[in-house]
Design an enzyme around this catalytic site. Structure first.
Site, PDB file in Angstrom:
ATOM      1  N   ASP A  38       0.753  -1.075   0.117  1.00 19.07           N
ATOM      2  CA  ASP A  38       0.082  -0.057  -0.128  1.00 19.07           C
ATOM      3  C   ASP A  38       0.988   1.207   0.109  1.00 19.07           C
ATOM      4  O   ASP A  38       2.110   1.167   0.291  1.00 19.07           O
ATOM      5  CB  ASP A  38      -1.030   0.068   1.097  1.00 19.07           C
ATOM      6  CG  ASP A  38      -0.350  -0.150   2.366  1.00 19.07           C
ATOM      7  OD1 ASP A  38      -1.086  -0.593   3.542  1.00 19.07           O
ATOM      8  OD2 ASP A  38       0.531   0.669   2.600  1.00 19.07           O
ATOM      9  N   LYS A  60      -4.207   3.008  -1.178  1.00 18.79           N
ATOM     10  CA  LYS A  60      -5.423   3.452  -1.126  1.00 18.79           C
ATOM     11  C   LYS A  60      -5.325   4.847  -0.535  1.00 18.79           C
ATOM     12  O   LYS A  60      -4.347   5.134   0.773  1.00 18.79           O
ATOM     13  CB  LYS A  60      -6.053   2.753   0.143  1.00 18.79           C
ATOM     14  CG  LYS A  60      -6.628   1.364  -0.557  1.00 18.79           C
ATOM     15  CD  LYS A  60      -7.315   0.815   0.626  1.00 18.79           C
ATOM     16  CE  LYS A  60      -6.426   0.314   1.748  1.00 18.79           C
ATOM     17  NZ  LYS A  60      -6.896  -0.517   3.057  1.00 18.79           N
ATOM     18  N   MET A 175      -4.109   9.560  11.525  1.00 20.75           N
ATOM     19  CA  MET A 175      -5.269   9.774  10.327  1.00 20.75           C
ATOM     20  C   MET A 175      -6.007  11.007  10.872  1.00 20.75           C
ATOM     21  O   MET A 175      -7.282  11.129  10.642  1.00 20.75           O
ATOM     22  CB  MET A 175      -6.184   8.599  10.152  1.00 20.75           C
ATOM     23  CG  MET A 175      -5.528   7.427   9.482  1.00 20.75           C
ATOM     24  SD  MET A 175      -6.620   6.113   9.031  1.00 20.75           S
ATOM     25  CE  MET A 175      -6.895   5.258  10.590  1.00 20.75           C
TER      26      MET A 175
HETATM   27  N1  SAH Z   1      -0.954   0.577  10.131  1.00 19.61           N
HETATM   28  C1  SAH Z   1      -0.241   1.892  10.080  1.00 19.61           C
HETATM   29  C2  SAH Z   1      -1.287   2.741  10.171  1.00 19.61           C
HETATM   30  C3  SAH Z   1      -2.269   2.870   9.165  1.00 19.61           C
HETATM   31  S1  SAH Z   1      -3.240   4.172   9.240  1.00 19.61           S
HETATM   32  C4  SAH Z   1       0.684   1.827  11.296  1.00 19.61           C
HETATM   33  O1  SAH Z   1       0.860   0.845  12.221  1.00 19.61           O
HETATM   34  O2  SAH Z   1       1.388   2.702  11.271  1.00 19.61           O
HETATM   35  C5  SAH Z   1      -2.636   5.623   8.402  1.00 19.61           C
HETATM   36  C6  SAH Z   1      -2.044   6.673   9.285  1.00 19.61           C
HETATM   37  O3  SAH Z   1      -0.913   6.177   9.856  1.00 19.61           O
HETATM   38  C7  SAH Z   1      -1.668   8.098   8.602  1.00 19.61           C
HETATM   39  O4  SAH Z   1      -2.730   8.831   8.408  1.00 19.61           O
HETATM   40  C8  SAH Z   1      -0.906   8.416   9.861  1.00 19.61           C
HETATM   41  O5  SAH Z   1      -1.591   8.991  11.185  1.00 19.61           O
HETATM   42  C9  SAH Z   1      -0.036   7.401  10.204  1.00 19.61           C
HETATM   43  N2  SAH Z   1       1.120   6.911   9.605  1.00 19.61           N
HETATM   44  C10 SAH Z   1       1.843   5.875   8.850  1.00 19.61           C
HETATM   45  N3  SAH Z   1       2.974   6.311   8.365  1.00 19.61           N
HETATM   46  C11 SAH Z   1       3.132   7.484   8.834  1.00 19.61           C
HETATM   47  C12 SAH Z   1       4.414   8.309   8.764  1.00 19.61           C
HETATM   48  N4  SAH Z   1       5.594   7.992   7.951  1.00 19.61           N
HETATM   49  N5  SAH Z   1       4.669   9.738   9.334  1.00 19.61           N
HETATM   50  C13 SAH Z   1       3.327   9.993  10.204  1.00 19.61           C
HETATM   51  N6  SAH Z   1       2.207   9.280  10.268  1.00 19.61           N
HETATM   52  C14 SAH Z   1       2.331   8.058   9.492  1.00 19.61           C
END
Ligand code: SAH
Length: 510
Positions: A38, A60, A175
């Site tokens: 993704d 997505k 998010m």
């Molecule tokens: N499963 C993922 C989260 C997915 S939801 C995890 O464990 O990290 C997607 C959200 O993750 C984004 O909207 C943001 O809030 C956060 N996120 C993911 N990667 C990020 C990054 N490199 N920097 C800041 N926020 C991040």
């Protein structure tokens, strides 16, 4: 015969820094037949995949869905049923707001064997890279992970920010960028002090990480001014105040720099790793690929008459590898090189020779053809037969110098380099948008490959404002010939030497 069923792995890739994937995840990535990834996954990780692995972008993004969750589930099931090793590579951890649970359910319902490999969630890694410990003795002994963007079909939001803020010390919201006004307002309404520190970390763990810091009372105008974009994590709590003393990632020497690496894919890894460890974001753009020469006739003939030579001269790792591979094809034993002296340009060239039980007698301290010629002066090569094993594109400088010293020099093309078959559109756009800080060249051919891949683009315009780094004087000369300024030339003409020169350049305040 019925084909046996494959297996699916739901793997967490970590939030951005490719080093944050787990050892188990990486091992599986290297053997996967199909990888469905993704948009939060750092795409540089895909370079670890087998060359023939099928890679499916299931990115997505809110608003423009590329693949619906149902379609992703179906795809995983379909590929596994074909007997494939299927990987679902997800940002962060698959089970933290990652819909990994839904995928696992679909696999289980269809009788597909699966495993889950947890990842480093952004909820933990992003604060860590921003210098914020989520818990701290005396300051924070509880943490809550919440989503700021709920399923829009839910009528009543289930995240009660007010209640959570009242009962936990540190709040980490994923998010949440789109809803930040509402989220901060609810937290303020919980009775938490308006002086409570808040940080919003955009693109955490990437070299382009941005941190906006404030307090509950003033974070909103600050966030608005910064025009934050997802992905970002919001952290609320006293621990945010510790950031200033804990800045480690943002202090790395190449933090914030985007660097293009033009080396062939097979050779780029150590260079890429060292740049990333220094905090840079690497854009892999292999401009050349190493290929076999048009015919092996000439090299095979030389190998069959190898006893006629007093010295073999290798000028690159590729030359050694190609030579050894022909030796193996011809069923030759290294003992047939008994008594022949070996010279190597470059530590790596010497290293690969030694790996094949061939210890070069001559390895010049500085790694250019000119120094190799000087080294030979020390020993007498007058009247000696030398065989140079090189690229089809090598120039005449070295053989010319050796002949002047009285040696009889034969040359053989062990390999050739060709323009790589890569899509240059994306990289061109990065240059046009001024998103590249530095481009690196580790051989003259990586530069000529770059020029030909960028055909039609005036080089001076494309590279305006971009620093250029060269591994040594020969490469630099090739670049300056085109009227392009080289800002960094490695003193030691090796990959670590080039990384050192790049770091020194930026540390000197440029
Ligand atoms: N499963 C993922 C989260 C997915 S939801 C995890 O464990 O990290 C997607 C959200 O993750 C984004 O909207 C943001 O809030 C956060 N996120 C993911 N990667 C990020 C990054 N490199 N920097 C800041 N926020 C991040």
């Amino acid at each position: 015969m019925k084909k046996s069923i494959g297996k699916a792995y739901i793997i967490g890739a970590g939030p951005g820094d490719p080093g944050l994937i787990t050892v188990k995840g990486l091992k599986l990535l290297k053997v996967a037949d199909v990888i469905v990834y993704d948009h939060l996954v750092n795409q540089n990780l895909l370079d670890y995949a087998k060359n023939d692995a099928k890679k499916v972008d299931a990115g997505k993004q809110v608003g423009k869905k590329i693949l619906e969750q149902k379609e992703i589930n179906k795809l995983l099931v379909k590929e596994a049923k074909k007997g494939k090793v299927v990987i679902r590579l997800k940002g962060g951890d698959p089970f933290i707001f990652g819909r990994g649970g839904e995928e696992v359910e679909a696999l289980a319902q269809n009788g597909i064997p699966f495993e889950v490999v947890p990842g480093v969630t952004s909820a933990v890694a992003v604060p860590a890279y921003a210098g914020i410990p989520l818990t701290q003795r005396g300051l924070a002994s509880s943490v809550a992970l919440v989503t700021g963007h709920e399923d829009p079909t839910k009528e009543i939001p289930t995240v009660n920010f007010k209640k959570i803020a009242q009962s936990v010390d540190t709040l980490v919201c994923l998010m949440g960028v789109g809803e930040i006004d509402d989220i901060i307002k609810q937290i303020r309404d919980s009775g938490k002090s308006p002086e409570t520190p808040v940080a919003v970390v955009e693109r955490g763990t990437y070299s382009s990480q941005r941190v906006i810091q404030g307090k509950l009372k003033d974070i909103l105008p600050k966030a608005r001014n910064a025009r934050l974009k997802p992905p970002a994590v919001i952290i609320v709590g006293e621990v945010v105040g510790l950031r200033q003393t804990n800045l480690w990632f943002e202090s790395l020497p190449l933090f914030g720099k985007t660097v293009v690496v033009t080396r062939p894919k097979e050779q780029a890894r150590p260079f890429t790793d060292q740049l990333e460890q220094a905090g840079a974001q690497v854009i892999p753009f292999p401009t050349i690929k190493v290929a076999t020469p048009g015919s092996f006739k000439s090299i095979d003939k030389k190998i069959n008459h190898i006893k006629e030579y007093d010295h073999l001269v290798f000028t690159s790792v590729n030359g050694v590898k190609a030579f050894i591979s022909r030796m193996q094809r011809l069923r030759k034993d290294i003992r047939c090189l008994n008594g022949i002296k070996i010279a190597a340009i470059g530590e790596m060239t010497a290293h690969v020779l030694r790996e094949h039980f061939l210890c070069p007698e001559i390895v010049p301290e500085t790694f250019t053809s000119k120094h190799l010629a000087n080294e030979f002066k020390k020993g007498d090569i007058k009247g000696k037969n030398l065989l140079l094993i090189r690229s089809e594109l090598a120039n005449d400088i070295l053989p010319g110098q050796l002949r002047k010293m009285g040696a009889r020099v034969d040359e053989v093309s062990a390999y050739t380099v060709r323009e790589a078959n890569v899509d240059s559109k994306k990289v061109k756009q990065l240059f046009r948008n001024h998103e590249i800080d530095l481009i690196t060249f580790t051989s003259p051919s990586t530069f000529t490959g770059f020029v030909s891949l960028m055909k039609g683009e005036p080089m001076a315009k494309l590279l305006k404002g971009v620093k250029v780094a060269a591994i040594g004087p020969v490469t630099r000369k090739e670049i300056t010939k085109q009227g392009i300024r080289v800002s960094i030339t490695a003193l030691k003409h090796t990959v670590p030497g080039l990384v050192d020169a790049i770091i020194a350049y930026y540390q000197s305040g440029r």
